[in-house]
Design an enzyme around this catalytic site. Sequence first.
Site, PDB file in Angstrom:
ATOM      1  N   HIS A  12       0.851  -1.007   0.059  1.00  0.00           N
ATOM      2  CA  HIS A  12       0.077  -0.005  -0.082  1.00  0.00           C
ATOM      3  C   HIS A  12       1.115   1.109   0.039  1.00  0.00           C
ATOM      4  O   HIS A  12       1.207   1.919   0.982  1.00  0.00           O
ATOM      5  CB  HIS A  12      -0.805  -0.132   1.283  1.00  0.00           C
ATOM      6  CG  HIS A  12      -1.925   1.169   1.097  1.00  0.00           C
ATOM      7  ND1 HIS A  12      -3.476   0.720   1.159  1.00  0.00           N
ATOM      8  CD2 HIS A  12      -1.757   2.096   1.104  1.00  0.00           C
ATOM      9  CE1 HIS A  12      -3.998   1.714   0.860  1.00  0.00           C
ATOM     10  NE2 HIS A  12      -3.178   2.793   1.047  1.00  0.00           N
ATOM     11  N   GLY A 170      -9.314   8.011  -1.499  1.00  0.00           N
ATOM     12  CA  GLY A 170      -9.674   9.528  -1.287  1.00  0.00           C
ATOM     13  C   GLY A 170     -10.422   9.709   0.056  1.00  0.00           C
ATOM     14  O   GLY A 170     -10.751   8.566   0.575  1.00  0.00           O
ATOM     15  N   GLU A 200     -10.696   3.522   6.970  1.00  0.00           N
ATOM     16  CA  GLU A 200      -9.838   4.062   7.580  1.00  0.00           C
ATOM     17  C   GLU A 200      -9.961   5.347   8.369  1.00  0.00           C
ATOM     18  O   GLU A 200      -9.430   5.592   9.362  1.00  0.00           O
ATOM     19  CB  GLU A 200      -9.086   4.861   6.236  1.00  0.00           C
ATOM     20  CG  GLU A 200      -7.878   5.894   6.651  1.00  0.00           C
ATOM     21  CD  GLU A 200      -7.048   6.250   5.257  1.00  0.00           C
ATOM     22  OE1 GLU A 200      -6.191   6.866   5.604  1.00  0.00           O
ATOM     23  OE2 GLU A 200      -7.716   6.380   4.297  1.00  0.00           O
TER      24      GLU A 200
END
EC number: 3.5.4.4
Length: 331
Positions: A12, A170, A200
Site C-alpha cells: 500500500h 480518497g 480508514e
Amino acid sequence: MNYLNLPKIDLHCHLDGSVRPQSVIDIALQQNITLPSNDLSEIQSLMVAPDTCLNLDEYLTRFELPLSVMQTAAGIERIAFEVFEDAAIENVKYLEVRFAPLLHLQSGLTLQQVIGSAVKGMKRAEAQHDIKGNFILSIIRNMPKDRVNEVIDAGASFINNGVVAFDLAGSELPGFCEGFIPHAKYAVEKGYRVTIHAGEQGVGQNVHDAIAMLGAERIGHGIGINAHKQAYELTKSESVALETCPTSNVQTKAVDSLSSHPFREFYKDGVLITINTDNRTVSNTTMTDEVRKVMQEFDLSREEYFEIYKVSVEHSFASDAVKQQLLALAE
C-alpha cells in the site's frame, strides 16, 4: 536487530505521495512550472504532512504539489522509477504502487500513456535493482463516475504486465460502495484484482460493504473493523488481508497514537495484517521505519515479523513465480 536488512513487502504505497522533493524541483525547472519556492526545505515542508493532521482531508492536501509535475510521460516515468529505486535501496523486495490515472491528464496525456509511463519507469527500476513490482489503478471516490470504466479499459492491456488491481481511494464517506458495484464488477471481468480503501476513518460498515458488494480481496487500512462486529467477522471468514499503514493512521487521526493502533489485537486474533508505508514522502517514512516502529511498539519477534511478511507475500497480487522467490527470502 538490523531492520534495514530485513526483506520487506509494501502493498500500500501511493505514487504521488512518495515523490522525492528534489525531483519536484528538477522536473518543474525542466518544464517551466512555477513552484511556490525552489528551496528544497520549503518544498519538502509543503509535501510532508504534520505528525498529526486535523483529519484525512488535511493530509490529502500534500498531494497537490507533486501532482503538478506528474502531467508528462517523462515526469511520471521518472517518479515511478525513483519510488521503486528508493524502496529497493532499503530491501523492499516487492512493491505495489497505486495511483489515479485521471489525476494525470492536465497536459494532454491519454490514460494509456499515463499508465504506460508509470509501467516503463517501474520496469527500468526492476532491471537495475533487486525489486519486483506492480501497479494498482485507483479511482478517487468523489470524482465523477463517468470515466471509471475508461480507466479500467486503459489499464486492461497492461494486466499482468505491470498492472494488477483496481482500487477506490480518497475521502471516505459512509456507504460509498454501493455506487461502485458495476465498476468493480467490470474491473474483475477485465482481469483486475480488487483492493479498496475502507474503514480508514472508522466506518466499519464500509469494510463490510467493500468485501460483500465489491469483492475486495484486501482492504486499505481497515482499522474501523475493530468497532464493527460484522465487518470484523467477514474480514476473518473471507481471509481478507488488511493493508495497515501505522504512521499514516496516526497522522490522519484514524488512531490517537501508535500504541492505541489495533495492530497487535488483530494479529493475535488471526486477522490477516500487513505492514505498509501509505505515502513515503507525505508520511516522511520508509518500510524500514514502519517495520521498526511496529516491531518495537508491539514487541514482535523476528519469527512473528516473518509470519506477517508471508501474509504480505501470499496476499500480494504478484505472479506465483514472484511469490515463490519472495517466500524463499523468509527465514
